[in-house]
Design a protein around this motif. Sequence first.
Motif, PDB file in Angstrom:
ATOM      1  N   THR A  25     -61.729 -71.605 -91.207  1.00  0.00           N
ATOM      2  CA  THR A  25     -62.591 -70.434 -91.221  1.00  0.00           C
ATOM      3  C   THR A  25     -63.275 -70.315 -92.578  1.00  0.00           C
ATOM      4  OG1 THR A  25     -60.938 -68.894 -92.059  1.00  0.00           O
ATOM      5  CG2 THR A  25     -60.930 -69.312 -89.696  1.00  0.00           C
ATOM      6  N   GLY A  26     -64.184 -69.362 -92.682  1.00  0.00           N
ATOM      7  CA  GLY A  26     -64.868 -69.122 -93.949  1.00  0.00           C
ATOM      8  C   GLY A  26     -66.301 -68.703 -93.723  1.00  0.00           C
ATOM      9  N   ALA A  27     -66.914 -68.189 -94.769  1.00  0.00           N
ATOM     10  CA  ALA A  27     -68.303 -67.739 -94.689  1.00  0.00           C
ATOM     11  C   ALA A  27     -69.234 -68.930 -94.460  1.00  0.00           C
ATOM     12  CB  ALA A  27     -68.686 -67.000 -95.968  1.00  0.00           C
ATOM     13  N   ARG A  28     -70.437 -68.635 -94.097  1.00  0.00           N
ATOM     14  CA  ARG A  28     -71.429 -69.693 -93.925  1.00  0.00           C
ATOM     15  C   ARG A  28     -71.711 -70.395 -95.248  1.00  0.00           C
ATOM     16  NH1 ARG A  28     -76.552 -68.114 -90.218  1.00  0.00           N
ATOM     17  NH2 ARG A  28     -76.911 -70.326 -90.588  1.00  0.00           N
ATOM     18  N   GLN A  29     -72.048 -71.672 -95.138  1.00  0.00           N
ATOM     19  CA  GLN A  29     -72.520 -72.466 -96.272  1.00  0.00           C
ATOM     20  C   GLN A  29     -71.454 -72.797 -97.308  1.00  0.00           C
ATOM     21  OE1 GLN A  29     -75.870 -73.705 -96.738  1.00  0.00           O
ATOM     22  NE2 GLN A  29     -75.867 -73.228 -94.560  1.00  0.00           N
ATOM     23  N   VAL A  30     -70.153 -72.671 -96.950  1.00  0.00           N
ATOM     24  CA  VAL A  30     -69.122 -73.046 -97.922  1.00  0.00           C
ATOM     25  C   VAL A  30     -68.715 -74.512 -97.788  1.00  0.00           C
ATOM     26  CG1 VAL A  30     -68.225 -70.697 -98.160  1.00  0.00           C
ATOM     27  CG2 VAL A  30     -67.199 -72.245 -96.469  1.00  0.00           C
ATOM     28  N   GLY A  31     -69.271 -75.217 -96.795  1.00  0.00           N
ATOM     29  CA  GLY A  31     -69.039 -76.652 -96.681  1.00  0.00           C
ATOM     30  C   GLY A  31     -68.031 -77.076 -95.639  1.00  0.00           C
ATOM     31  N   LYS A  32     -67.722 -76.199 -94.681  1.00  0.00           N
ATOM     32  CA  LYS A  32     -66.700 -76.492 -93.671  1.00  0.00           C
ATOM     33  C   LYS A  32     -67.084 -77.707 -92.824  1.00  0.00           C
ATOM     34  CE  LYS A  32     -67.068 -72.449 -91.721  1.00  0.00           C
ATOM     35  NZ  LYS A  32     -68.166 -71.924 -92.563  1.00  0.00           N
ATOM     36  N   SER A  33     -68.246 -77.635 -92.222  1.00  0.00           N
ATOM     37  CA  SER A  33     -68.664 -78.690 -91.288  1.00  0.00           C
ATOM     38  C   SER A  33     -68.809 -80.034 -92.001  1.00  0.00           C
ATOM     39  CB  SER A  33     -69.988 -78.308 -90.612  1.00  0.00           C
ATOM     40  OG  SER A  33     -69.852 -77.107 -89.890  1.00  0.00           O
ATOM     41  N   TYR A  34     -69.382 -80.028 -93.183  1.00  0.00           N
ATOM     42  CA  TYR A  34     -69.606 -81.273 -93.917  1.00  0.00           C
ATOM     43  C   TYR A  34     -68.275 -81.956 -94.246  1.00  0.00           C
ATOM     44  CZ  TYR A  34     -71.192 -84.535 -97.493  1.00  0.00           C
ATOM     45  OH  TYR A  34     -71.436 -85.677 -98.217  1.00  0.00           O
ATOM     46  N   ALA A  35     -67.308 -81.168 -94.716  1.00  0.00           N
ATOM     47  CA  ALA A  35     -66.009 -81.738 -95.086  1.00  0.00           C
ATOM     48  C   ALA A  35     -65.309 -82.339 -93.873  1.00  0.00           C
ATOM     49  CB  ALA A  35     -65.140 -80.662 -95.731  1.00  0.00           C
ATOM     50  N   ILE A  36     -65.353 -81.625 -92.754  1.00  0.00           N
ATOM     51  CA  ILE A  36     -64.718 -82.126 -91.526  1.00  0.00           C
ATOM     52  C   ILE A  36     -65.415 -83.388 -91.043  1.00  0.00           C
ATOM     53  CG2 ILE A  36     -64.301 -81.616 -89.081  1.00  0.00           C
ATOM     54  CD1 ILE A  36     -64.016 -78.639 -89.958  1.00  0.00           C
ATOM     55  N   LEU A 138     -51.868 -74.125 -83.297  1.00  0.00           N
ATOM     56  CA  LEU A 138     -53.079 -74.010 -84.113  1.00  0.00           C
ATOM     57  C   LEU A 138     -52.734 -73.454 -85.487  1.00  0.00           C
ATOM     58  CD1 LEU A 138     -56.265 -74.128 -84.074  1.00  0.00           C
ATOM     59  CD2 LEU A 138     -56.176 -71.694 -83.506  1.00  0.00           C
ATOM     60  N   THR A 139     -53.196 -74.132 -86.524  1.00  0.00           N
ATOM     61  CA  THR A 139     -53.076 -73.652 -87.903  1.00  0.00           C
ATOM     62  C   THR A 139     -54.452 -73.162 -88.359  1.00  0.00           C
ATOM     63  OG1 THR A 139     -51.304 -75.192 -88.447  1.00  0.00           O
ATOM     64  CG2 THR A 139     -52.552 -74.296 -90.282  1.00  0.00           C
ATOM     65  N   VAL A 140     -54.489 -71.996 -89.000  1.00  0.00           N
ATOM     66  CA  VAL A 140     -55.741 -71.442 -89.503  1.00  0.00           C
ATOM     67  C   VAL A 140     -55.778 -71.611 -91.017  1.00  0.00           C
ATOM     68  CG1 VAL A 140     -57.214 -69.401 -89.660  1.00  0.00           C
ATOM     69  CG2 VAL A 140     -55.802 -69.756 -87.629  1.00  0.00           C
ATOM     70  N   LYS A 141     -56.849 -72.226 -91.511  1.00  0.00           N
ATOM     71  CA  LYS A 141     -57.021 -72.482 -92.943  1.00  0.00           C
ATOM     72  C   LYS A 141     -58.361 -71.916 -93.388  1.00  0.00           C
ATOM     73  CE  LYS A 141     -56.520 -74.666 -96.993  1.00  0.00           C
ATOM     74  NZ  LYS A 141     -55.494 -74.274 -97.990  1.00  0.00           N
ATOM     75  N   GLU A 142     -58.340 -71.028 -94.392  1.00  0.00           N
ATOM     76  CA  GLU A 142     -59.599 -70.451 -94.881  1.00  0.00           C
ATOM     77  C   GLU A 142     -60.180 -71.337 -95.979  1.00  0.00           C
ATOM     78  OE1 GLU A 142     -61.544 -66.189 -96.322  1.00  0.00           O
ATOM     79  OE2 GLU A 142     -59.377 -66.356 -96.004  1.00  0.00           O
ATOM     80  N   MET A 143     -61.501 -71.496 -95.954  1.00  0.00           N
ATOM     81  CA  MET A 143     -62.193 -72.311 -96.954  1.00  0.00           C
ATOM     82  C   MET A 143     -63.149 -71.422 -97.739  1.00  0.00           C
ATOM     83  SD  MET A 143     -64.249 -75.870 -96.303  1.00  0.00           S
ATOM     84  CE  MET A 143     -65.056 -76.737 -97.644  1.00  0.00           C
ATOM     85  N   TYR A 144     -63.336 -71.758 -99.015  1.00  0.00           N
ATOM     86  CA  TYR A 144     -64.125 -70.933 -99.915  1.00  0.00           C
ATOM     87  C   TYR A 144     -65.228 -71.783-100.563  1.00  0.00           C
ATOM     88  CZ  TYR A 144     -59.612 -68.563 -99.514  1.00  0.00           C
ATOM     89  OH  TYR A 144     -58.465 -67.995 -99.029  1.00  0.00           O
ATOM     90  N   PRO A 145     -66.139 -71.147-101.279  1.00  0.00           N
ATOM     91  CA  PRO A 145     -67.065 -71.928-102.119  1.00  0.00           C
ATOM     92  C   PRO A 145     -66.288 -72.735-103.150  1.00  0.00           C
ATOM     93  CG  PRO A 145     -67.794 -69.634-101.928  1.00  0.00           C
ATOM     94  CD  PRO A 145     -66.423 -69.689-101.345  1.00  0.00           C
ATOM     95  N   LEU A 146     -66.950 -73.666-103.835  1.00  0.00           N
ATOM     96  CA  LEU A 146     -66.279 -74.432-104.883  1.00  0.00           C
ATOM     97  C   LEU A 146     -65.686 -73.467-105.902  1.00  0.00           C
ATOM     98  CD1 LEU A 146     -68.581 -76.542-103.848  1.00  0.00           C
ATOM     99  CD2 LEU A 146     -68.148 -77.668-106.037  1.00  0.00           C
ATOM    100  N   ASN A 147     -64.401 -73.657-106.210  1.00  0.00           N
ATOM    101  CA  ASN A 147     -63.838 -72.866-107.295  1.00  0.00           C
ATOM    102  C   ASN A 147     -64.175 -73.536-108.620  1.00  0.00           C
ATOM    103  OD1 ASN A 147     -61.975 -74.963-107.604  1.00  0.00           O
ATOM    104  ND2 ASN A 147     -60.318 -73.861-106.573  1.00  0.00           N
ATOM    105  N   LEU A 148     -63.674 -72.977-109.707  1.00  0.00           N
ATOM    106  CA  LEU A 148     -64.105 -73.447-111.023  1.00  0.00           C
ATOM    107  C   LEU A 148     -63.691 -74.903-111.271  1.00  0.00           C
ATOM    108  CD1 LEU A 148     -65.591 -72.657-113.581  1.00  0.00           C
ATOM    109  CD2 LEU A 148     -63.418 -71.848-114.532  1.00  0.00           C
ATOM    110  N   GLU A 149     -62.473 -75.259-110.856  1.00  0.00           N
ATOM    111  CA  GLU A 149     -62.037 -76.641-111.046  1.00  0.00           C
ATOM    112  C   GLU A 149     -62.946 -77.606-110.286  1.00  0.00           C
ATOM    113  OE1 GLU A 149     -58.374 -79.660-109.931  1.00  0.00           O
ATOM    114  OE2 GLU A 149     -57.979 -77.498-109.940  1.00  0.00           O
ATOM    115  N   MET A 196     -71.518 -72.449-103.966  1.00  0.00           N
ATOM    116  CA  MET A 196     -72.016 -72.869-102.663  1.00  0.00           C
ATOM    117  C   MET A 196     -72.429 -74.346-102.742  1.00  0.00           C
ATOM    118  SD  MET A 196     -71.756 -70.576-100.416  1.00  0.00           S
ATOM    119  CE  MET A 196     -71.396 -68.816-100.283  1.00  0.00           C
ATOM    120  N   PRO A 197     -71.862 -75.207-101.899  1.00  0.00           N
ATOM    121  CA  PRO A 197     -72.101 -76.654-102.034  1.00  0.00           C
ATOM    122  C   PRO A 197     -73.571 -77.044-102.106  1.00  0.00           C
ATOM    123  CG  PRO A 197     -70.371 -76.251-100.444  1.00  0.00           C
ATOM    124  CD  PRO A 197     -70.922 -74.910-100.804  1.00  0.00           C
TER     125      PRO A 197
END
Length: 451
Positions: A25-36, A138-149, A196-197
């Motif tokens: 899960t996560g907001a739009r444009q955080v890179g979910k689809s691309y990573a998968i 089913l496991t739910v994992k939240e994804m975020y924008p790039l963090n500082l690291e 945002m990626p």
Amino acid sequence: MLKRKISDYLESYFTPNRREALLITGARQVGKSYAIREFGKSHYSSFIEINLLEDSIARTSISKASNSKDLLLRITAIASQPLIKGKTLIFFDEVQVVPEIVTAIKFLVEEGSYQYVLSGSLLGIGLKRISSMPVGYLTVKEMYPLNLEEFYRACGISDNIFSVLEEAFKAEREIDSIIHRKLMELFRLYLIVGGMPAVVQTYLDTNDIKKVVNKQREILSMYVEDISQYDINNKLYIKDIFNLIPAELNNPNKRFILKNLNENTKFSRLENSFIWIREAGVAIGVYNIEEPKLPLELAKLRNLFKLFSNDVGLLACQYADGIQLRILNNDIDINYGSIYENAVAEELYSHGLKLYYFNSKKQGELDFVIKLDDKILPIEVKSGKNYLRHNALKNVIENKDYEIEKAYVLYNENIKRVGNIVYLPIYLMMFIKNREIENLIWKIDLSSLPQ
């Protein structure tokens, strides 16, 4: 290609014998689809992607499936390549459009021929419409924008530098001044680029801040469009809340003031709108607590809170034109307080920490209060030179009822400790996270009991 932590998570999650699907899960444009997509193509002989928002034929076909056997047959017909038993990953994207697929995933997993990953935006709200969550399947994992690291790594910071920083953080030892200065420059860049990626990639490709801002404006427009699309009844309030976040964070106490939204509306009428914007992933809610004591969740006051943007770059974009250059130049006339605090909020939130703040007429206000390794940790964020002025921090540390052993002040200078207060360069917030729990094997010896 941006290196994301979610890639490592996907690799560890999808072992060959895994009989459980993953929902990201996560907001739009955080890179979910691309990573998968990148993971699926590089780790499976066959990768099937079904976008339920863009592919109307697939959406209609899957929504009409009568059972798991019928659903698999329909997937086979939709797929652009053959499904190979034991070597295929099936990816359902934008599942908020057909939330029933989340319920159906139990039967697909039980059937066992293939592995499954799902993704979508605004799922915090969408999942509430699902009649039966497939617990155990089913496991739910939240994804975020790039963090500082992740941002630092994207900009070329090496593993060796991260090792030096982590050692300094643990030992509370000063960082080399040249390294410190360069990392502070990169931190200021992070404040305007954000995580945002697509925005980060735009910067890396062009180094053009104007193009960065244009990309951020596109994303902000998408968020407003989402509000209009997914919550018809409350979209005006939600849109106003979203647009007010920058102004509210610029207030002296940064708390969200309801009268700025509607003079005559009570919180109870607007509560669902605040919940919607938080669960959609576009804002981070930080609640006030009555006392900095465990358990923090029971001490929170649900009608007193701050709302931070899910991405500090988007927040900077919402402020007046020209702020980007002033941040890069470290203009001392700017009040960085709201932007610094937003960066800290999203960083700690991405570490899985629940965020609170404390405000008392007698003791003052603490920017953040978290539970770290089962202990209370107050955090103050200082963007200017008056970093030694923090009466609230002193008051809560001296209060024996709170049993606070240590506090952090995140600021612009190097590491030092004064009593119970550790002063950290703000970029070291990347190391504020709970210790990972090692496997605990505990076996009871019952041999002394009669058989």
